[in-house]
Design an enzyme around this catalytic site. Sequence first.
Site, PDB file in Angstrom:
ATOM      1  N   LYS A   1       9.877   3.738  -6.585  1.00  0.00           N
ATOM      2  CA  LYS A   1       9.771   2.660  -5.602  1.00  0.00           C
ATOM      3  C   LYS A   1      10.652   1.506  -6.083  1.00  0.00           C
ATOM      4  CE  LYS A   1       5.748   1.062  -3.066  1.00  0.00           C
ATOM      5  NZ  LYS A   1       4.348   0.694  -3.303  1.00  0.00           N
TER       6      LYS A   1
HETATM    7  C1  E4P Z   1       2.858  -0.158  -0.415  1.00  0.00           C
HETATM    8  O1  E4P Z   1       3.272   0.868  -0.905  1.00  0.00           O
HETATM    9  C2  E4P Z   1       2.123  -1.209  -1.126  1.00  0.00           C
HETATM   10  O2  E4P Z   1       1.556  -0.657  -2.291  1.00  0.00           O
HETATM   11  C3  E4P Z   1       0.973  -1.797  -0.377  1.00  0.00           C
HETATM   12  O3  E4P Z   1       0.736  -1.166   0.835  1.00  0.00           O
HETATM   13  C4  E4P Z   1       0.882  -3.276  -0.387  1.00  0.00           C
HETATM   14  O4  E4P Z   1      -0.218  -3.686   0.371  1.00  0.00           O
HETATM   15  P1  E4P Z   1      -0.893  -5.126   0.260  1.00  0.00           P
HETATM   16  O5  E4P Z   1      -0.175  -6.050   1.166  1.00  0.00           O
HETATM   17  O6  E4P Z   1      -2.306  -4.894   0.703  1.00  0.00           O
HETATM   18  O7  E4P Z   1      -0.800  -5.552  -1.181  1.00  0.00           O
END
Ligand code: E4P
Length: 240
Positions: A83
């Site tokens: 990522k």
């Molecule tokens: C995506 O891969 C992220 O890990 C995640 O969905 C972030 O979400 P949040 O806005 O609840 O932190």
Amino acid sequence: MKLFIDTGSVAEVEEIATWGVLAGATTNPSLLAAQSGDPGERIQRICEIVGGPVSAEVVAEDPETMITQGHALKALHDHVIVKVPFSAAGLAATRALADAEIGVNMTLVFSPSQALLAAEAGARYISCFMGRLDDVSIDSAQVLEGIVDALRPPGSPAPWIDDGALVLAASIRHPGHVVGAARLGCDVATVPGKVLRQMLGHPLTSSGIERFNSDWESSPSLGRWLDGLVAGTPAGAASR
Ligand code: E4P
């Protein structure tokens, strides 16, 4: 649309993987920081449990370090998808990792123009954060619709088949986000365990099960019939 679980918790993945609905998982630095234990071991365990792509994020701001961290994360398990946060440096790292045949999930994408850049850099997944958009009063559904339309003009081949960029709805806060993402044509939604559990529930499901069970129990001969039926099968015989 495929469902991933968005978590850093092995226990949560173990619990929800038993439902048979998970195709992968995503982690992020915040989710990993919220749990104790060796993060590498947790990522490997999650990879084994879900048996599909598991995103693990680089934490650097220059492309060279992102690339080095990406190779190290990929070495944890074959299912790891690296990522990479969206930025010019992130695009350069994505291009290098994609050229090395390492799958990239480009994250923190908030507009169709960013999504087009991420796709051109070779990202396999493009993560758009619904909850964080809605938090600042930007309609996440409209943004996602724009991303899906930009990446998938009419007549373009299905991305699961041609290895094109997949649109991943992230930062999911409630079941409505998941259904909205599916209706907009997203390829994946990564969903926290809490929201997956919310998706299970409906009062009419619970009351329906209660009524079926009590009607069944009011007629004991039905129970004896089903027990006999089960006993006559190989699985039933083996369980005795
Ligand atoms: C995506 O891969 C992220 O890990 C995640 O969905 C972030 O979400 P949040 O806005 O609840 O932190």
